[in-house]
Design an enzyme around this catalytic site. Sequence first.
Site: not given
Length: 778
Positions: A315, A739
Amino acid sequence: MAACPHTTSVRLNVPHSTAQIYKDECTVCFDSPDNEGGLDVCLSCFNGGCTDPDRYHAIQHYNKEGHPLVLNIKRIKIQKDVRDGEEPPQKITKIAIQAENDADNYEYFTEVKCYECGGVEVDKTVGQIPKVVYAIMTSLSASRQSEIKAWEEEIISCDHIRNIQQESEKVVSAENAHCANCELGENLWLCLVCGNLGCGRQQFGGTGGNGHGLAHFDATGHGVACKLGTITPEGTADIYCYHCNEERSDDQLGAHLARFGIKVETQQKSIKSLTELSLEQNQNFNFNMFTEDGKSFEPLFGPGYTGFKNLGNSCYMASVLQSVFDLPAFISRYFPVDATHLQTCRQDPGKCLQCQLAKVADGLLSGRYSTPTISDSGEVQGQDGIAPGMFKALVGRGHPEFSTMRQQDSFEFFQHLIKIISQSERTTGRDPTKTFEFSNEQRLQCNECKKVRYSRDSTTALSIPVPATKKATSSGEEDEYESVTFEQCLDAYVAAETLPYNCPNCQKSTTATKTNRFASFPEVLVINMRRFAYQNWVPRKLAVPIIFSGDKIDLEKYRGHGQQADEELLPEDAPEADAKAVAGPTFDEAALEQLQMMGFPLVRCHTALLATGNQGSEVAMDWLIQHMEDPDIDDPIVTRAPSGGAPEANPEQISQLADMGFTNKQAKKALKETGGNMERAVEWLFSHMDTPMDDDENATPATAAGGQTQAIVGDVSKKGNYHLASFISHKGPSVHCGHYVSHIKKGNQWVLFNDNKVVDDPKAPIDNAYIYIFKRED
């Protein structure tokens, strides 16, 4: 089936087990065997080419290389139902990508074609063809080879554990046990050398700790500890080696614990292990953490609305690529794909950076891969997105971090990406990273004689501090902070800083005031907010809300103006005799003694006092806590050369930087500019890729009138007026987990790119961004 002479005349070699076989997708677009025409894999070099009538990269490969025979692969997904009595998929027990057997998930159809004979199907049972086809179909693809890397590395023992020298026996009672240095009765670590109980560092799973176990190691050198509560009757437990700074195993744990009256066969595991805490934290990250009601947002599709498949901790890369390929400089350089380059490129397309950048641009911007997936019930379920495995393998090749599957820092990846693109485009005259370049102006004023010196350096991004003040009412697991304005963050960056200084005019050791300003403004301004800091010996994120008044900013008040009429310049160098007298650093003896009494090694005390300008033991201790994990924390102090010139570069540091791909000249320059600090030297190199390196390592930069370096990057005539174009956010408590997502302004709406989820986000969390990307108002 046509007769073909090339099935026997073309020399084919059976690929070896590690050969790069591009059978998952085309090397220059994201078409795959799932597309209608399938994928053509060259039987000579194993390149993958699409069969789309508009692009037909397979035929382009044949025209360029003259390889006539290809294996056409088509596949169809097998629909599976979980019937009564069947076991559900195995529960994930470690953070890893497991090797899957595609034969269980897809039905495959293959045929061999010859382009020399007009693309007709030919007999695939002739000559070497059966062996080559079998090897292609049964081998791991190029993308799969780079993808299958375990996130959970094997935990092994080490020499510090195998050769541990335990002190005299003592009984350690677990009942009512607490840390030897505080009252904490949880997260306790037993020193396997002397039996000391120390609390651990605060864990991201919520476990408290003040880091006294680590402080015990720093004071005594006892480096092996066992976490109470994780011991099992089988003789396993959480073991940590502070020497290695790694989790370890202990094959003789039963004997080592018996020294302190603990019998493993009577123990029962009562708390979560480090691996379980890490796994639980990563499993809890989901789409809703960035939206209050993710289900209410309709997915978006079309050109510029394509997501990325998450390859496993990718990510950080996806968020940067989404923001970068929203910029005009990158769009115009790599989209549409340069057909001339494809025809003339002599590299393997999978290993050519320009080919892969164009492939990513085409995948994101063409809209071909931004199509909805439909469930069996007819419900729109979003999009699959594109899998950037080939790109990730290329840009990470040879890098100690980006070549792994571990989570990385998105800003560090941005710097790495800009560096390699700049190097690749250096001779083309079409380098899109120029859009980020600008110059900083540094002003240094001696606090004794008041004379000044100006210098400029070029860079591609700013990294600025975030002022953090905890709320008085802060409670619970996570700290709460007072909000700050974006302007306050910029003010903190340009604020005057007092430094120890050997003044060439005063010819003595004194102090100087340093300030930073913009010498020019870039087309695109990238600002990294320093949201990570050490708390209780653990790197934690500072969740400080940053307030914007609208999405436009004016930076003119932060522009530098060079030497003023009433300012007198400092001379360049001190006389040699006086320079020798101040060559070595001096330290606050009282502060040095206090730090040593706390148990810090002498070299760390020296480093901290020097880094903080001898401002006392408390400031130095705070610095040490924040830099405990620095790889060069125990390196000897770099002193100035006898001539009073640049710091002498450590040969070992030069060698380490050379191993990272930098030249000796670059390494010496970076170490000179950062006072020998390895971590800062690496950051300096990434942000000064276009700074010319002096032929003489001790030479000073050529200066223009006013004592400023002549080179300046960017257009000084442009105003510092910007609007926010995109931002990258990090969700999670620390640098080790979490994330990243990107928000991009499309027209009047903010669009969230969360891996392969692309949705309109009317409540974009601008105040929590980690990286802001501004476009100049021209």
